[in-house]
Design a protein around this motif. Structure first.
Motif, mmCIF file in Angstrom:
data_model
loop_
_atom_site.group_PDB
_atom_site.id
_atom_site.type_symbol
_atom_site.label_atom_id
_atom_site.label_comp_id
_atom_site.label_asym_id
_atom_site.label_seq_id
_atom_site.Cartn_x
_atom_site.Cartn_y
_atom_site.Cartn_z
ATOM 1 N N UNK A 95 -104.366 13.696 0.401
ATOM 2 C CA UNK A 95 -104.676 14.740 1.389
ATOM 3 C C UNK A 95 -106.084 14.538 1.968
ATOM 4 N N UNK A 96 -107.026 14.253 1.062
ATOM 5 C CA UNK A 96 -108.408 14.059 1.504
ATOM 6 C C UNK A 96 -108.531 12.863 2.448
ATOM 7 N N UNK A 97 -107.808 11.792 2.131
ATOM 8 C CA UNK A 97 -107.846 10.608 3.002
ATOM 9 C C UNK A 97 -107.319 10.963 4.394
ATOM 10 N N UNK A 98 -106.283 11.786 4.447
ATOM 11 C CA UNK A 98 -105.735 12.202 5.751
ATOM 12 C C UNK A 98 -106.769 13.030 6.532
ATOM 13 N N UNK A 99 -107.406 14.015 5.834
ATOM 14 C CA UNK A 99 -108.402 14.864 6.508
ATOM 15 C C UNK A 99 -109.516 13.979 7.082
ATOM 16 N N UNK A 100 -109.978 13.051 6.252
ATOM 17 C CA UNK A 100 -111.085 12.201 6.712
ATOM 18 C C UNK A 100 -110.661 11.283 7.843
ATOM 19 N N UNK A 101 -109.420 10.805 7.764
ATOM 20 C CA UNK A 101 -108.948 9.879 8.807
ATOM 21 C C UNK A 101 -108.813 10.599 10.151
ATOM 22 N N UNK A 102 -108.199 11.774 10.148
ATOM 23 C CA UNK A 102 -107.991 12.447 11.443
ATOM 24 C C UNK A 102 -109.330 12.907 12.012
ATOM 25 N N UNK A 150 -97.617 24.960 8.570
ATOM 26 C CA UNK A 150 -98.588 24.158 9.325
ATOM 27 C C UNK A 150 -99.689 25.019 9.904
ATOM 28 N N UNK A 151 -100.349 24.437 10.875
ATOM 29 C CA UNK A 151 -101.457 25.106 11.565
ATOM 30 C C UNK A 151 -101.749 24.257 12.813
ATOM 31 N N UNK A 152 -103.005 23.960 13.090
ATOM 32 C CA UNK A 152 -103.324 23.267 14.339
ATOM 33 C C UNK A 152 -104.384 22.187 14.103
ATOM 34 N N UNK A 153 -104.408 21.176 14.936
ATOM 35 C CA UNK A 153 -105.419 20.109 14.830
ATOM 36 C C UNK A 153 -106.517 20.250 15.873
ATOM 37 N N UNK A 154 -106.316 21.085 16.885
ATOM 38 C CA UNK A 154 -107.375 21.227 17.899
ATOM 39 C C UNK A 154 -108.549 21.982 17.298
ATOM 40 N N UNK A 155 -109.732 21.738 17.815
ATOM 41 C CA UNK A 155 -110.963 22.364 17.305
ATOM 42 C C UNK A 155 -111.725 23.029 18.456
ATOM 43 N N UNK A 156 -112.670 23.887 18.079
ATOM 44 C CA UNK A 156 -113.669 24.315 19.064
ATOM 45 C C UNK A 156 -114.622 23.129 19.293
ATOM 46 N N UNK A 157 -115.440 23.153 20.345
ATOM 47 C CA UNK A 157 -116.445 22.088 20.501
ATOM 48 C C UNK A 157 -117.390 22.107 19.286
ATOM 49 N N UNK A 158 -117.669 20.928 18.743
ATOM 50 C CA UNK A 158 -118.545 20.816 17.570
ATOM 51 C C UNK A 158 -118.068 21.705 16.419
ATOM 52 N N UNK A 159 -116.771 21.635 16.170
ATOM 53 C CA UNK A 159 -116.193 22.436 15.099
ATOM 54 C C UNK A 159 -116.372 21.789 13.738
ATOM 55 N N UNK A 160 -115.668 22.378 12.747
ATOM 56 C CA UNK A 160 -115.787 21.903 11.373
ATOM 57 C C UNK A 160 -114.597 21.048 10.965
ATOM 58 N N UNK A 161 -114.647 20.475 9.755
ATOM 59 C CA UNK A 161 -113.635 19.505 9.339
ATOM 60 C C UNK A 161 -112.299 20.102 8.900
ATOM 61 N N UNK A 191 -117.577 27.870 2.252
ATOM 62 C CA UNK A 191 -118.953 27.880 1.742
ATOM 63 C C UNK A 191 -119.836 28.654 2.719
ATOM 64 N N UNK A 192 -120.505 29.684 2.209
ATOM 65 C CA UNK A 192 -121.380 30.562 3.003
ATOM 66 C C UNK A 192 -120.667 31.211 4.194
ATOM 67 N N UNK A 193 -119.336 31.178 4.173
ATOM 68 C CA UNK A 193 -118.600 31.863 5.230
ATOM 69 C C UNK A 193 -118.692 31.226 6.605
ATOM 70 N N UNK A 194 -119.230 30.007 6.654
ATOM 71 C CA UNK A 194 -119.472 29.374 7.959
ATOM 72 C C UNK A 194 -118.216 28.693 8.479
ATOM 73 N N UNK A 195 -117.948 28.868 9.768
ATOM 74 C CA UNK A 195 -116.811 28.189 10.380
ATOM 75 C C UNK A 195 -117.103 27.983 11.855
ATOM 76 N N UNK A 196 -116.232 27.209 12.500
ATOM 77 C CA UNK A 196 -116.447 26.885 13.916
ATOM 78 C C UNK A 196 -117.840 26.288 14.133
ATOM 79 N N UNK A 197 -118.286 25.494 13.183
ATOM 80 C CA UNK A 197 -119.601 24.867 13.233
ATOM 81 C C UNK A 197 -119.534 23.606 12.369
ATOM 82 N N UNK A 198 -120.398 22.643 12.656
ATOM 83 C CA UNK A 198 -120.366 21.400 11.869
ATOM 84 C C UNK A 198 -120.576 21.650 10.376
ATOM 85 N N UNK A 199 -121.284 22.737 10.026
ATOM 86 C CA UNK A 199 -121.591 23.026 8.619
ATOM 87 C C UNK A 199 -120.401 23.633 7.876
ATOM 88 N N UNK A 200 -119.320 23.912 8.565
ATOM 89 C CA UNK A 200 -118.136 24.475 7.908
ATOM 90 C C UNK A 200 -117.732 23.602 6.715
#
Lengths: 412, 412
Positions: free
Chosen positions: A10-17, A79-90, A380-389
């Protein structure tokens, strides 16, 4: 047999996409709907689905499905979605798609023969570049030809142009085909990062959403009179700042009156005019975002907000105007399904809580038509829609395992 | 003999000098310090003074004096300024200069032979293009060579360059010469429009200022944490807007505690960050202008503001920072002179009140060195520093008559 998810896979897939979401010079993950990166992610997903032995396809609005044609009757959709906000999280969206794929692979690895079809879904434009949850609304027949013809992004680009540029067929005949026969869908399951701090603060592993909170979005304008800060006595002022401040200070009273434990009131945007230190503010304009998990809570909170605005305005001789920009009612998720998810989570030994979802998700679109369930893992720290997510991998392992257990149970 | 002012003559002067303040395409009166319009107004004034038989001159920083060399001993000085804010009104400053000139003419018409010299003064840059009350500070020896060398306007233009462009000599040797021998000044009198609504609301003709309120100017920054408006529960927020609002709502408590009847607190400027409706505000920055006519009131009010900021910040887990930008103590005007002005005003049949001045005036500079008096006439709707600034001609007639009566009495 119980399916056992493979976290490394699963982790390899997340990192690859997410490599397909990198743009030089931009800090986060960038797969904005219908961008080349988003479309590359969807094509990559089709390849991963095919490797897993699924019948994969993209529909005319960009939704990707990978179907495990098994057993009979309506399918379990996850499922869910693969699209992100600009400069979103992983993880936002991405995790739910790839965990659903991993659930299918884990079931296959375990030799499970489901009693009904299972489908992995990756919806299009969940982040709302063109207004909100295009893909799930199209699947559920809520995004008709007229809606699609009218939708534009913030830069004014028509959705039909973005679809065409992404290699899709935006004709009404084609997009109408995105609507699924909903009698073929038994239920929808979504795993998502919480995007808030509740699970982390409580040191819990899993949240089971009971509802997606409704939200109203108002812009309030208070109008008084701009005056000199020195020559205007306090009792002869019509000070719009004072009115805004007194409304803000009344938020605890509004929450106490409106009562719901999940009620939230946010003033995130505010501006004064003339906005000069030596001038009493002649105008204050501010946003109110009100949220509650219950319809009656929304109504009570809106009424209490209006009463407090009127009171604060009255105290300072201000005129007021409320621009009611939107009102989305709360969505109840399926209680039976939530019970089942909670039981599975506790059986797996995960510290679990029931909670509302403060943010919107595809599950709320599906919930209007089929039983829908929504599983949260800590942010972590409730952060989302940001690179730090971020979500810790051990938390992801628990969430993905629960999703796999649930798909297996519901398809079994 | 009592001097009798000629309102038509005064009005013609006001209208004539304001023609020198018109700029095509700008709505109000524009004689910004050291602009061609301002210098034209000063040269025009010298001509009017000479017509009135006064010895007129301009000093090295642009102050204009018209001296009636009569009697002996220190002079009675009366006047104000001709410079305006951009798009200012017809009376601010201008009225005080031209009413002083009219007082002299009325005394001469009445055949009064004063026991001491009388001087009409038009100060330079009262509006503070270069920091505040340049002309009166230079006369009183408060604007030294170093201050003049350092002063710049908002666009960064040095004062010495503006002086040179206006045809003045900005050399330290020259500007030092603007400092007057203060033992030659018996007192200073200024007539000014109120710029506030107090006299108009009370239907009174004349205000006699007892003090110019002190003023402190703070910028407060509250720092919390920006979060999602939906996923962040109310009790886990560090909402900077809430802190700002609760400070704003505490203004009545601050005023009750600090106590002065002339205390004023204004939050005129405010900004949130990120300033997005769906984000809890991570930062709020706002101005506080505090004013009081008494030193102890200023101190008490500042302490109460700080306590309420700390309380509001503490309630929401915010850090706070107070940038104390300026602190100008209150200036008491001469009580004996105020008594005399009040008696003259009542004797003339004018409805009169004692009051503080919330705005700064040249009288407060002079008050640090010589007895100074400040007379207000009503401002329609309290508007000033704007094209709509207005005072009715019958009110001007009363104020100018009182000024003439006072100059005659004090020079007599």
């Amino acid at each position: 047999m119980r399916p056992r998810i493979d976290l490394a896979r699963l982790r390899a897939d997340v990192e690859a996409v997410n490599e397909l979401g990198r743009i030089p010079g931009r800090p986060g993950i960038n797969r904005v709907s219908f961008s080349p990166q988003d479309m590359a992610g969807r094509r990559w997903l089709i390849g991963r689905m095919q490797e897993a032995g699924l019948a994969a396809r993209m529909d005319p609005v960009g939704n990707v499905f990978g179907r495990w044609e098994a057993g009979r009757g309506p399918a379990v959709l996850a499922g869910s979605h693969l699209d992100t906000v600009p400069d979103g999280g992983p993880f936002d969206g991405t995790l739910g798609v790839l965990a659903a794929l991993e659930a299918v692979r884990a079931m296959k690895d375990a030799g499970i023969a489901p009693a009904r079809p299972v489908e992995v879904v990756c919806t299009a434009d969940e982040e709302g570049r063109f207004g909100g949850m295009l893909g799930s609304q199209a699947i559920c027949g809520e995004a008709g030809a007229e809606w699609i013809a009218r939708a534009r992004d913030e830069a004014g680009k028509p959705l039909v142009q973005a679809l065409a540029e992404a290699g899709l067929d935006p004709s009404p005949e084609a997009t109408a085909g995105a609507a699924r026969d909903l009698s073929d869908i038994a239920c929808f399951l979504e795993l998502h990062v919480e995007q808030g701090p509740v699970l982390e603060r409580a040191a819990e592993h899993i949240g089971i959403a009971e509802a997606v909170t409704g939200v109203f979005n108002w812009t309030v304008t208070l109008r008084g009179e701009a005056n000199h800060s020195g020559t205007t006595p306090m009792d002869l002022r019509r000070d719009a700042f004072r009115g805004m401040a007194e409304f803000g200070a009344s938020i605890p009273a509004i929450l106490a009156r409106a009562g719901g434990p999940d009620a939230r009131i946010t003033v995130g945007q505010a501006a004064l005019a003339p906005n000069f230190p030596h001038s009493v503010a002649g105008e204050a304009r501010f946003s109110i975002i009100g949220r509650d998990a219950r319809d009656e809570g929304m109504q009570a909170m809106a009424a209490a907000c209006e009463a407090e605005i009127a009171k604060a305005a009255g105290a300072h001789g201000l005129d007021f105007e409320i621009d009611r920009q939107s009102w989305l009612p709360p969505t109840r998720l399926d209680a039976g399904l939530a019970d089942r998810l909670e039981a599975l989570s506790r059986a797996a030994g995960f510290a679990t809580r029931r909670m509302p979802s403060g943010a919107g998700h595809d599950a709320q679109t599906f919930a209007r038509h089929v039983p829908a369930g929504l599983i949260f893992v800590p942010s972590v720290r409730g952060i989302s829609h940001a690179p730090e997510e971020w979500t810790e991998w051990e938390d992801i392992a628990r969430g993905a395992q629960l999703l796999a257990d649930a798909v297996a149970a519901l398809a079994g």
